[in-house]
Design an enzyme around this catalytic site. Structure first.
Site, short mmCIF file in Angstrom:
data_model
loop_
_atom_site.label_atom_id
_atom_site.label_comp_id
_atom_site.label_asym_id
_atom_site.label_seq_id
_atom_site.Cartn_x
_atom_site.Cartn_y
_atom_site.Cartn_z
N LYS A 28 -8.60 -3.42 -6.06
CA LYS A 28 -8.92 -2.77 -7.34
C LYS A 28 -9.11 -3.81 -8.46
O LYS A 28 -9.85 -3.57 -9.41
CB LYS A 28 -7.80 -1.82 -7.76
C1 LIG Z 1 -8.22 2.08 -3.35
C2 LIG Z 1 -7.94 1.45 -2.03
C3 LIG Z 1 -8.70 1.76 -0.87
C4 LIG Z 1 -9.80 2.82 -0.88
O1 LIG Z 1 -10.95 2.42 -1.60
P1 LIG Z 1 -12.03 3.51 -2.05
O2 LIG Z 1 -12.97 2.76 -2.92
O3 LIG Z 1 -11.26 4.57 -2.79
O4 LIG Z 1 -12.67 4.04 -0.81
C5 LIG Z 1 -8.41 1.10 0.30
N1 LIG Z 1 -7.40 0.18 0.37
C6 LIG Z 1 -6.64 -0.12 -0.71
C7 LIG Z 1 -5.54 -1.10 -0.55
C8 LIG Z 1 -6.88 0.49 -1.94
O5 LIG Z 1 -6.10 0.17 -3.00
#
Ligand SMILES: *Cc1c(COP(=O)(O)O)cnc(C)c1O
Length: 458
Positions: free
Chosen positions: A108
């Protein structure tokens, strides 16, 4: 200048800065560029330079090019690896792209470190301020708080369910000390937190008085920042013109959709493997052409415990040939009946680009154990789900890049359950255990939460 249109076709087209600050379109849809720019021959040794080039067409004419380049450099200077997103080979021809070298050790950060700076820049230009409110069950909260830490223009209040996040996740939020960031423990569940956020947005006078805003995963700017590492990976692997497959651990579909955008811009992608945990609505959609809602079950990979992937709407409207009203209708049908389908032709188009598979918790632990045993390396449960799916779906000779979305140290209990050992703590999180925690605890009561927000607004 590129314009952005709503996936539901009934909101005004906007330019990048308005899309950035607006988030959701006024018709409830998601913003998408009117046309995909082409990649051209962008090439760079340096991640920030590549990022500036790849994202340039999306912001051109709305942000000064020099200022944009500076924001991108500053965003990726917060990462603790010189490659920002380094690659490492797992099995022969199967590579991991590590997206967790940012301040909160989850992918993120890649988008939010830039989005925080873009918000600050645009709000300064307009001489405006906002109050970001959000609910978090884990990774998003600290990444968003880190991204706006110390901003003069942005305040942020992040609600989390008291006693229901991991200690690492809580401390990542509560040990931040800038005057503009506030972690709030709500005596309730994650759903209660989300309902409180929705209720604050629905309270018009409150929303206007406090200039509420959000940085959730439907924000176009977040998708845009994620396009870059797909391009980066193929350059680092020297596969600029050789079709390559990506495997993506998926929740809200934002990450894998960014890959689809890269492909639409000309990146040679063979196909995308969409990896899910037991919450497998996407696997079933790809297999059968039908979306059928199911209850969310908690798993070891909580950031993928999602049944309705918000960013899927951006792909659906493309499969429906850009027909916004038809997209709105399909989603409406899904919401009211729990079921919606694609016709055979559209289902075939989906399957031509995407394959999916799911792993349950036992299978996830088995992958963590196997990678530890054979590669002497710890992977987190989200990454493990994707490694497992990639290994199962791989065709002979296929080169795969699997996206590694979190550092194993964020999920030490799952890693220990699988391997008997705890991953070492990188400096970034070792520090949070010695620091004081600051957070308010409030009852699950809208009036109390609204009072809190007003009391901290600067
Ligand atoms: C948010 C997240 C995901 C999923 O990503 P999306 O863009 O919502 O599909 C996968 N792994 C981790 C560690 C995340 O924080």
């Amino acid at each position: 200048m590129l314009r952005y249109v709503s996936s539901r076709g009934r909101a005004p087209a906007l330019t990048f800065p308005d899309v950035l600050l607006t988030g959701l379109a006024s018709d409830g849809g998601l913003y998408i560029p009117e046309a995909w720019p082409t990649l051209g021959d962008v090439e760079a040794d340096d991640y920030a330079a590549l990022a500036t080039a790849v994202m340039g067409p999306f912001v051109e004419g709305t942000i000064d090019a020099g200022e944009f380049a500076e924001m991108v450099s500053a965003a990726y200077a917060t990462f603790d690896h010189p490659d920002v997103c380094p690659l490492r080979e797992l099995d022969e021809g199967h590579h991991l792209l590590e997206l967790f070298h940012g301040p909160t050790l989850a992918f993120k950060d890649i988008a939010l470190q830039l989005v925080g700076r873009l918000f600050d820049h645009e709000l300064s230009r307009r001489d405006e301020r906002v109050m970001i409110v959000g609910a978090t069950s884990g990774d998003t909260g600290s990444a968003a708080m880190e991204a706006v830490l110390g901003s003069d223009r942005v305040d942020i209040v992040m609600l989390f369910p008291d006693g229901r996040t991991s200690e690492v996740q809580r401390r990542q939020m509560t040990t931040l000390t800038a005057a503009n960031v506030h972690a709030v423990a709500v005596e309730g569940t994650f759903d209660d937190c989300q309902d409180l956020v929705k209720a604050m947005f629905a309270d018009e006078p409150f929303r206007a008085r406090n200039r509420l805003s959000a940085v959730n995963s439907i924000n176009w700017a977040r998708v845009m920042a994620q396009i870059v590492y797909y391009v980066w990976a193929l350059q680092r692997l020297d596969r600029r013109t050789t079709p390559t497959t990506f495997c993506v651990p998926t929740g809200n579909f934002g990450n894998v959709f960014a890959g689809h955008v890269a492909r639409s811009m000309g990146l040679p992608v063979e196909r995308f493997l969409v990896a899910s945990n037991s919450n497998d609505i996407l696997t079933r959609l790809i297999e059968t052409g039908e979306m059928v809602a199911d209850d969310v079950v908690p798993t070891l990979s909580p950031s993928m415990d999602i049944q309705i992937s918000s960013n899927l709407e951006r792909l659906l409207v493309e499969l429906l040939d850009g027909n916004g009203p038809a997209t709105a209708e399909l989603l409406q049908q899904f919401r009211t009946t729990g079921r919606a389908g694609l016709d055979p032709d559209r289902h075939a188009r989906l399957r031509a680009e995407f394959a999916g598979d799911r792993l349950d918790d036992d299978e996830t632990l088995a992958v963590i154990a196997d990678v530890h045993r054979h590669h002497d390396m710890f992977v987190d449960p989200h990454t493990a789900v994707a490694i497992g799916a990639a290994r199962r779906l791989r065709r002979p000779g296929e080169t795969i890049v699997t996206l590694s979305t979190a550092h194993a140290a964020k999920f030490p209990d799952a890693v220990e359950a699988a391997t008997g050992a705890r991953p070492g703590q990188p400096a970034r999180i070792a520090g949070i255990f010695g620091r004081d925690e600051h957070f308010a605890v409030v009852p699950n009561d809208l009036a109390v939460v609204e009072d809190f927000v007003e009391s901290v607004r600067r």
